[in-house]
Design an enzyme around this catalytic site. Structure first.
Site, PDB file in Angstrom:
ATOM      1  N   THR A 151      -5.319   2.655  -7.272  1.00 39.76           N
ATOM      2  CA  THR A 151      -6.634   2.503  -6.633  1.00 39.76           C
ATOM      3  C   THR A 151      -7.534   3.664  -7.037  1.00 39.76           C
ATOM      4  OG1 THR A 151      -5.740   1.235  -4.808  1.00 39.76           O
ATOM      5  CG2 THR A 151      -7.858   2.301  -4.433  1.00 39.76           C
ATOM      6  N   HIS A 209     -13.602  -2.249  -2.429  1.00 36.46           N
ATOM      7  CA  HIS A 209     -12.771  -1.836  -1.296  1.00 36.46           C
ATOM      8  C   HIS A 209     -13.283  -2.466   0.008  1.00 36.46           C
ATOM      9  CE1 HIS A 209      -9.580   1.366  -0.675  1.00 36.46           C
ATOM     10  NE2 HIS A 209      -9.837   1.071   0.580  1.00 36.46           N
ATOM     11  N   SER A 259       0.818  -1.223   0.000  1.00 36.54           N
ATOM     12  CA  SER A 259       0.000   0.000   0.000  1.00 36.54           C
ATOM     13  C   SER A 259       0.850   1.271   0.000  1.00 36.54           C
ATOM     14  CB  SER A 259      -0.896   0.007   1.242  1.00 36.54           C
ATOM     15  OG  SER A 259      -1.489   1.279   1.428  1.00 36.54           O
ATOM     16  N   TYR A 267      -1.908   5.318  -4.277  1.00 35.73           N
ATOM     17  CA  TYR A 267      -2.897   6.376  -4.091  1.00 35.73           C
ATOM     18  C   TYR A 267      -2.265   7.585  -4.734  1.00 35.73           C
ATOM     19  CZ  TYR A 267      -6.072   3.974  -0.924  1.00 35.73           C
ATOM     20  OH  TYR A 267      -6.999   3.126  -0.395  1.00 35.73           O
ATOM     21  N   LYS A 313      -7.518  -0.672  -9.657  1.00 35.20           N
ATOM     22  CA  LYS A 313      -8.258  -1.369  -8.595  1.00 35.20           C
ATOM     23  C   LYS A 313      -9.485  -0.565  -8.172  1.00 35.20           C
ATOM     24  CE  LYS A 313      -7.511  -3.059  -3.820  1.00 35.20           C
ATOM     25  NZ  LYS A 313      -8.060  -2.052  -2.897  1.00 35.20           N
TER      26      LYS A 313
HETATM   27  C1  LIG Z   1      -7.800  -1.841   7.069  1.00 30.87           C
HETATM   28  C2  LIG Z   1      -7.855  -1.748   5.577  1.00 30.87           C
HETATM   29  C3  LIG Z   1      -6.979  -0.886   4.922  1.00 30.87           C
HETATM   30  C4  LIG Z   1      -6.991  -0.817   3.531  1.00 30.87           C
HETATM   31  N1  LIG Z   1      -6.060  -0.032   2.912  1.00 30.87           N
HETATM   32  C5  LIG Z   1      -6.024  -0.014   1.566  1.00 30.87           C
HETATM   33  C6  LIG Z   1      -5.020   0.701   0.895  1.00 30.87           C
HETATM   34  O1  LIG Z   1      -4.154   1.308   1.508  1.00 30.87           O
HETATM   35  N2  LIG Z   1      -5.042   0.702  -0.449  1.00 30.87           N
HETATM   36  C7  LIG Z   1      -5.988   0.028  -1.184  1.00 30.87           C
HETATM   37  O2  LIG Z   1      -5.981   0.069  -2.415  1.00 30.87           O
HETATM   38  N3  LIG Z   1      -6.944  -0.686  -0.558  1.00 30.87           N
HETATM   39  C8  LIG Z   1      -6.966  -0.734   0.785  1.00 30.87           C
HETATM   40  N4  LIG Z   1      -7.904  -1.507   1.410  1.00 30.87           N
HETATM   41  C9  LIG Z   1      -8.830  -2.320   0.609  1.00 30.87           C
HETATM   42  C10 LIG Z   1      -8.246  -3.732   0.337  1.00 30.87           C
HETATM   43  O3  LIG Z   1      -7.173  -3.657  -0.558  1.00 30.87           O
HETATM   44  C11 LIG Z   1      -9.289  -4.667  -0.267  1.00 30.87           C
HETATM   45  O4  LIG Z   1      -9.875  -4.069  -1.392  1.00 30.87           O
HETATM   46  C12 LIG Z   1     -10.390  -5.029   0.738  1.00 30.87           C
HETATM   47  O5  LIG Z   1      -9.840  -5.276   2.010  1.00 30.87           O
HETATM   48  C13 LIG Z   1     -11.142  -6.243   0.254  1.00 30.87           C
HETATM   49  O6  LIG Z   1     -12.199  -6.549   1.107  1.00 30.87           O
HETATM   50  P1  LIG Z   1     -12.151  -7.767   2.189  1.00 30.87           P
HETATM   51  O7  LIG Z   1     -10.959  -7.501   3.040  1.00 30.87           O
HETATM   52  O8  LIG Z   1     -13.423  -7.605   2.931  1.00 30.87           O
HETATM   53  O9  LIG Z   1     -12.057  -9.025   1.416  1.00 30.87           O
HETATM   54  C14 LIG Z   1      -7.910  -1.590   2.782  1.00 30.87           C
HETATM   55  C15 LIG Z   1      -8.793  -2.443   3.457  1.00 30.87           C
HETATM   56  C16 LIG Z   1      -8.760  -2.546   4.837  1.00 30.87           C
HETATM   57  C17 LIG Z   1      -9.706  -3.515   5.504  1.00 30.87           C
HETATM   58  O1  LIG Z   2      -8.709   2.559   4.975  1.00 25.45           O
HETATM   59  C1  LIG Z   2      -8.789   2.279   3.781  1.00 25.45           C
HETATM   60  O2  LIG Z   2      -9.651   1.524   3.328  1.00 25.45           O
HETATM   61  C2  LIG Z   2      -7.864   2.813   2.862  1.00 25.45           C
HETATM   62  O3  LIG Z   2      -7.859   2.344   1.766  1.00 25.45           O
HETATM   63  C3  LIG Z   2      -6.931   3.866   3.160  1.00 25.45           C
HETATM   64  C4  LIG Z   2      -7.215   5.158   2.792  1.00 25.45           C
HETATM   65  C5  LIG Z   2      -6.289   6.141   3.041  1.00 25.45           C
HETATM   66  C6  LIG Z   2      -5.082   5.831   3.563  1.00 25.45           C
HETATM   67  C7  LIG Z   2      -4.827   4.517   3.922  1.00 25.45           C
HETATM   68  C8  LIG Z   2      -5.731   3.520   3.700  1.00 25.45           C
END
Ligand SMILES: Cc1cc2nc3c(=O)[nH]c(=O)nc-3n(C[C@H](O)[C@H](O)[C@H](O)COP(=O)(O)O)c2cc1C
Ligand SMILES: O=C(O)C(=O)c1ccccc1
Length: 391
Positions: A179, A288, A130, A153, A264
């Site tokens: 993303t 997401h 990430s 991002y 994504k």
């Molecule tokens: C705590 C958390 C942080 C996340 N941070 C990011 C991120 O930094 N960048 C991103 O593209 N998606 C982020 N996501 C989305 C995940 O990449 C993914 O799309 C999502 O967790 C899928 O859903 P699931 O975990 O319920 O299967 C985050 C998800 C969670 C739960």
């Molecule tokens: O929390 C999230 O889902 C996420 O994708 C995120 C957004 C900004 C910064 C870090 C993670």
């Protein structure tokens, strides 16, 4: 070829010797234990989704509406005949699984992204690092082997975006994942009720603090004082959200890197068309994890339309709701080339560091391996929609 199903024997034989597994054997079990052990802030941030969390529920319901019709007596149940390996956009993986990009992992464990990079590389699966990581790209790259991609991002400061992409490319990433679904954060009641946004405490911004272009925007180095760090955080706030990106901008990424570009957060077939026209080699069908648009379509329900729209022109991955081996089988059958695994391994990390990530991944891979074989298939390439029925 790796026989992931051997985890089963390992556990039973350890049990015979009186040793019980340290962690639960389902994704739901990991979530329950994490609820007990993690701080309310950390657990709420990971487990929470947007608003009523109905899209998070729709993600799971969509998997449940499709059922596998197992085939028998085809000589495929023996482990040594099975092959889970795939090549996805030039990255060779022992199984069609990558860890989803998850920001701010320091919330749950200090080893954070380094643990994920090391374990995925050891198992031969992929990882997506990430932008909101707690550890710099270069540090994670040192332990992540050859199977990691970088998630972008796109900051509203284009020169910072370019710098991040160039750093990831130089550090050895094998693809860039833009993303698209998070130009800003969704409405997240669990975090709101705790007044908790980790970035404001300078968590999850290591890639910015270590970026020369980002640092050039600061009046003084963030390490110098608490005030300087606060200014760096505010600078991050000012550039994190970017509502200006359009599908065409994908073409600009191809000027900064030769790596394949994956977008994504796509659920509409026309958006898939547009980003592929602009130069993307792949899309991740994802909402997401229901954290952005509550009320959005379940990710699996968006897979067939998106996969049909891009046809052979692009690789299609899926995340949002993968919780078991059967879920992976269903996603592959409906047209995904691989899946991203999200929350369950984050709970594993929080519960037991690298061991917990390994446990969560080995559990998914064993379940996938055994489900595939027991359903009568020798390789993931054999999966297509004809193996499923509506529940
Ligand atoms: C705590 C958390 C942080 C996340 N941070 C990011 C991120 O930094 N960048 C991103 O593209 N998606 C982020 N996501 C989305 C995940 O990449 C993914 O799309 C999502 O967790 C899928 O859903 P699931 O975990 O319920 O299967 C985050 C998800 C969670 C739960
Ligand atoms: O929390 C999230 O889902 C996420 O994708 C995120 C957004 C900004 C910064 C870090 C993670």
């Amino acid at each position: 070829m790796t026989f992931f199903g051997n985890l089963q024997n390992e556990i039973y034989f350890a049990g015979l010797g009186g040793t019980l597994p340290a962690l639960p054997m389902t994704a739901a079990g990991l979530e329950d234990l994490a609820r007990q052990r993690l701080s309310p802030e950390a657990f709420g941030y990971i487990a929470g989704s947007a608003s009523t969390e109905r899209t998070a529920a729709a993600n799971l319901a969509a998997f449940d509406r499709h059922r596998i019709v197992p085939r028998m007596l085809r000589g495929t149940a023996a482990p040594d005949v099975r092959d889970l390996s795939v090549e996805v956009l030039g990255t060779r993986l022992a199984a069609p699984v990558l860890t989803a990009p998850v920001g701010v992992l320091e919330l749950v464990h200090p080893d954070a992204e380094a643990a994920v990079g090391a374990v995925t590389s050891e198992l031969g699966v992929g990882s997506v690092l990430s932008t909101a990581a707690s550890t710099s790209i270069e540090t994670v790259a040192q332990v992540s082997g050859e199977t990691w991609w970088y998630q972008l991002y796109w900051p509203s400061d284009d020169e910072v975006a370019e710098s991040l992409v160039r750093r990831a490319t130089a550090a050895g990433a094998k693809a860039i994942v833009l993303t698209a679904d998070t130009p800003g954060m969704g409405w997240r009641p669990r975090d709101l009720e705790l007044g908790h946004l980790p970035f404001l405490q300078a968590k999850g911004i290591a890639n910015y603090l270590s970026d020369p272009v980002f640092r050039s925007r600061l009046a003084s180095p963030p390490e110098e004082s608490a005030e300087a760090m606060q200014m760096a955080v505010l600078t991050w706030v000012s550039m994190f959200g970017n509502h200006a990106i359009r599908a065409n901008d994908v073409a600009r990424l191809t000027e900064w890197t030769d790596l394949p570009i994956v977008v994504k957060g796509i659920v509409h077939p026309e958006d898939a068309h547009a980003v592929v026209d602009a130069g993307a080699s792949g899309v991740v069908v994802s909402n997401h994890g229901g954290r952005q648009v509550d009320g959005a379509i379940g990710a699996l329900d968006a897979l067939v339309p998106v996969a049909s729209a891009v046809g052979e022109r692009a690789t299609v991955l899926l995340d949002s709701g993968i919780r078991s081996g059967a879920d992976v089988v269903k996603a592959l059958a409906l047209g995904a080339d691989a899946v991203l695994y999200g929350r369950p391994w984050v709970y594993g990390l929080g519960l037991a560091g690298a061991d917990g990530v390994r446990h969560a991944l080995r559990m998914l891979l064993a379940d996938l391996d055994l489900t595939l074989g027991l359903a009568g298939f020798a390789s993931v390439a054999e999966l297509d929609p004809s193996i499923l029925r509506d529940a």
